[in-house]
Design an enzyme around this catalytic site. Sequence first.
Site, mmCIF file in Angstrom:
data_model
loop_
_atom_site.group_PDB
_atom_site.id
_atom_site.type_symbol
_atom_site.label_atom_id
_atom_site.label_comp_id
_atom_site.label_asym_id
_atom_site.label_seq_id
_atom_site.Cartn_x
_atom_site.Cartn_y
_atom_site.Cartn_z
ATOM 1 N N GLU A 605 0.815 -1.214 0.000
ATOM 2 C CA GLU A 605 0.000 0.000 0.000
ATOM 3 C C GLU A 605 0.846 1.261 0.000
ATOM 4 O O GLU A 605 0.528 2.251 -0.686
ATOM 5 C CB GLU A 605 -0.934 -0.005 1.213
ATOM 6 C CG GLU A 605 -1.878 1.179 1.284
ATOM 7 C CD GLU A 605 -2.889 1.180 0.151
ATOM 8 O OE1 GLU A 605 -2.822 2.106 -0.687
ATOM 9 O OE2 GLU A 605 -3.710 0.265 0.084
ATOM 10 N N GLY A 663 12.923 14.127 5.623
ATOM 11 C CA GLY A 663 12.570 12.747 5.299
ATOM 12 C C GLY A 663 11.538 12.588 4.209
ATOM 13 O O GLY A 663 10.972 11.507 4.032
ATOM 14 N N ASP A 677 10.651 8.249 -9.269
ATOM 15 C CA ASP A 677 9.776 7.784 -8.194
ATOM 16 C C ASP A 677 8.308 7.875 -8.612
ATOM 17 O O ASP A 677 7.515 6.963 -8.370
ATOM 18 C CB ASP A 677 10.028 8.606 -6.927
ATOM 19 C CG ASP A 677 9.250 8.082 -5.738
ATOM 20 O OD1 ASP A 677 9.454 6.909 -5.379
ATOM 21 O OD2 ASP A 677 8.436 8.829 -5.177
ATOM 22 N N LYS A 681 5.329 4.953 -9.342
ATOM 23 C CA LYS A 681 4.014 4.957 -8.698
ATOM 24 C C LYS A 681 2.875 4.860 -9.710
ATOM 25 O O LYS A 681 1.928 4.095 -9.516
ATOM 26 C CB LYS A 681 3.868 6.218 -7.843
ATOM 27 C CG LYS A 681 4.785 6.222 -6.618
ATOM 28 C CD LYS A 681 4.700 7.538 -5.846
ATOM 29 C CE LYS A 681 5.605 7.495 -4.622
ATOM 30 N NZ LYS A 681 5.603 8.776 -3.877
#
Length: 814
Positions: A605, A663, A677, A681
């Site tokens: 998830e 972060g 990235d 996704k």
Amino acid sequence: MKVLKFGGTSVANPENINKVKSIVQNLDKEKVAVVVSAFGGVTDLLLGTSALAAKQDTSYKESLKTIEDKHINAIRELIPVQNQSAVLSKVKSDLNVLETLLEGSFLIGELTPKLSDKIVSFGELLSSYIISEFFKAEGLDATFKDSRELIITDNNFGKANVDFKKTNTLCEAYFSSNPNQITILPGFVASSGTGNSTTLGRGGSDYTAAIIAGAVEADVLEIWTDVSGMYTANPRLVKQAKCVSHISYEEAMELSHFGAKVLYPPTIQPVLGKGIPIAIKNTFDPENPGTLITKNTNGNGKTVRGISHVGNISLLSLEGPGMIGIPGISKRFFETLSLKNISIVLITQASSEHSICVGIADEDVDAAAEAVNETFEYEISTRKIKPVIVEKDLTIIALVGDNMKSHQGLSGKMFSTLGKNNVNIRAIAQGASERNISAVIKKDDVKKALNSLHETFFEENVKQLNLFVMGVGNVGSKFLDQIRQQKKYLKDELKLNVRVIGISNSRTMAFDENGIPLKDWETVLASGEQADKQAFFNRIKSLNYRNSVFVDNTASAEVSESYPNYLKNSISVVTCNKIACSSDYSYYKELKQLAKQYNSPFLFETNVGAGLPIIDTLKHLIASGDKVKKIQAVLSGSLNFVFNTFNDSVTFHDVVKQAQEQGYTEPDPTIDLSGVDVMRKILILARESGHQLDIDDIANEPFLPKESLETNSNEAFFESLKKYESDFQKMYKEAADSDSKLKYVAQFEDGNAKVGLQKIPKGHDFYNLEGSDNIVLFYTERYPNQPMIIKGAGAGADVTASGIFADIIRIGNF
């Protein structure tokens, strides 16, 4: 009158014998017969010593000396000095007889069953005599009686058959005339009608006590051992096992046949017909009520009363077309095993008559296979029957309960539980009474099987999850902290007992089979062994825990390549690592297929939207029959943070640095800023929508200069950002001048996907997206114009950890 039996652990040493004395001393003044086993370990010593003597190995004398010392030392500790002389004289005289018998075996180089019974009987004869003298010295009204004078058998040495008519007459006569309150008797031993010493076989001391209890119609037979009764499962293997307070004779027999070693099955026979209760008690916890065994009084209607097992089993299978419809095959098969004196533990045969399968002890299987092959030599030579098939290293597990027959679905529940934990069943047997459902499994799966079944049938639906966590950085440490904080809530409200068994970072790894204390996990890990990804997997596999979950909090390609190993061993995988699901489509499909094949959930998830339920929602849409037409999304919390924070008063370099420090970015920020990235996704969402895409199929319009993208270190990357600050400021100004905001957008439509920086005008759903939030618009057949929108925090260690946590809960609810 009561009959008490104390086993080998109860009389293992003088300290324990004192406990026995206290138990007997505290009884009411009614008459009591006390049957005792040999001192702890002595029976094995006698068997070993006699075997050495028969091999003409002179070391038998050393073993005999050990036996002598054990008894002499017990006398010196238990008997007052002034009383020792007579006792020592009698015991040494008996030991001299034992020595003579062993010498005889040594000289002839043989150990006959008759001689073996004489030798091994000394264990109980010596212990009972010493204990009786100890009781007398302590002021108890006690006497010694040799069981060989009361229990009469045939000459079947090693496992003699009792002549109950003669035995009952002798027992009744003795106990009716005996004036002493306490009678101490040796268990296990008896004598034949011709006066030879015999033994009653394994568990013979229990049997001795039951024979006497039945003969005198005792009020109760108490079996005193080292555990507090019969348990729902072996407490050494199942820590949650509970003592069964009340059980029927039949249930107790089934459990004892299948490994519940506190009771020897034939023990029940002499008391069963007369309805004499049996109490299983703990010598070391005498106040514990233990287990009471009587006629079936299971008034509360419990179905499964215990889960037991018997190990060291092999399966012997005879099969072939020549068996079908041919009378006498089964007779010849079982007769062959009977003539070889081989006991059958389990039988199963298909109605097609194509095969017969039996479970027998490992130690008998080779002889059994040879004998059966010889019996069916002709049929084997003509290929009507195959040579017997032998499978070793197996165990039988069994559900036991009187009321099982009146409840449907127990078998299904049992086999479903085993199947979910990848426990392969090799054979099944169930009697018509349905008091016992047995299954044969690999011995390596016993602990997992017992714990899984116990959890299903006895633990009020509390499911234990065993976690193995790799990666304890920002996300991993937050995850462990969340588990610690919510542990009580999970158990009380969701019926989930979550334990972290193993943790690892790039340097060290640590395991605790009882669960790592999460308050001190950093200390535990710091003192762990050197990290090794393969060794980490091997340890998880060897532990073979039920409901095992591997949690990957890394961004490592190497770790993602290990997922098939976990899934193939029915170890679920939960990961925030996007590499596996965005790698080659064939690998993605392999992982999904393995998860189905081995019933081991593969959940990811957090691959899209951190803690947002984006993938889960998409799965539900697809499962309900909806079809995705288009996906539009801002999927990078880090890029959204960067472009929401960047303006003409701060540098692009400083904003990206801030995102990394908080972060929001991957350890390598180019993964985020290059769009890779986001490509991963949208690729995952496209695949979860049912489309076959690879990363190379996604169009990417980079906004970073080529020089920045090609840097090989974070330091060089950040330096390049300073160099192109004017370009970044220009992008910002163009968007601001058109009253738009910069958003990095991913889109999937008509089988095509693309990502890139866009100017989002006022009024668009993306325009007011703040901070590091993500947003996904699902346009489907059911949502064609007004999309389903999922929006919220899409980056950060806390929300990512909570997404992993949510996947763990999903597994708990499977």
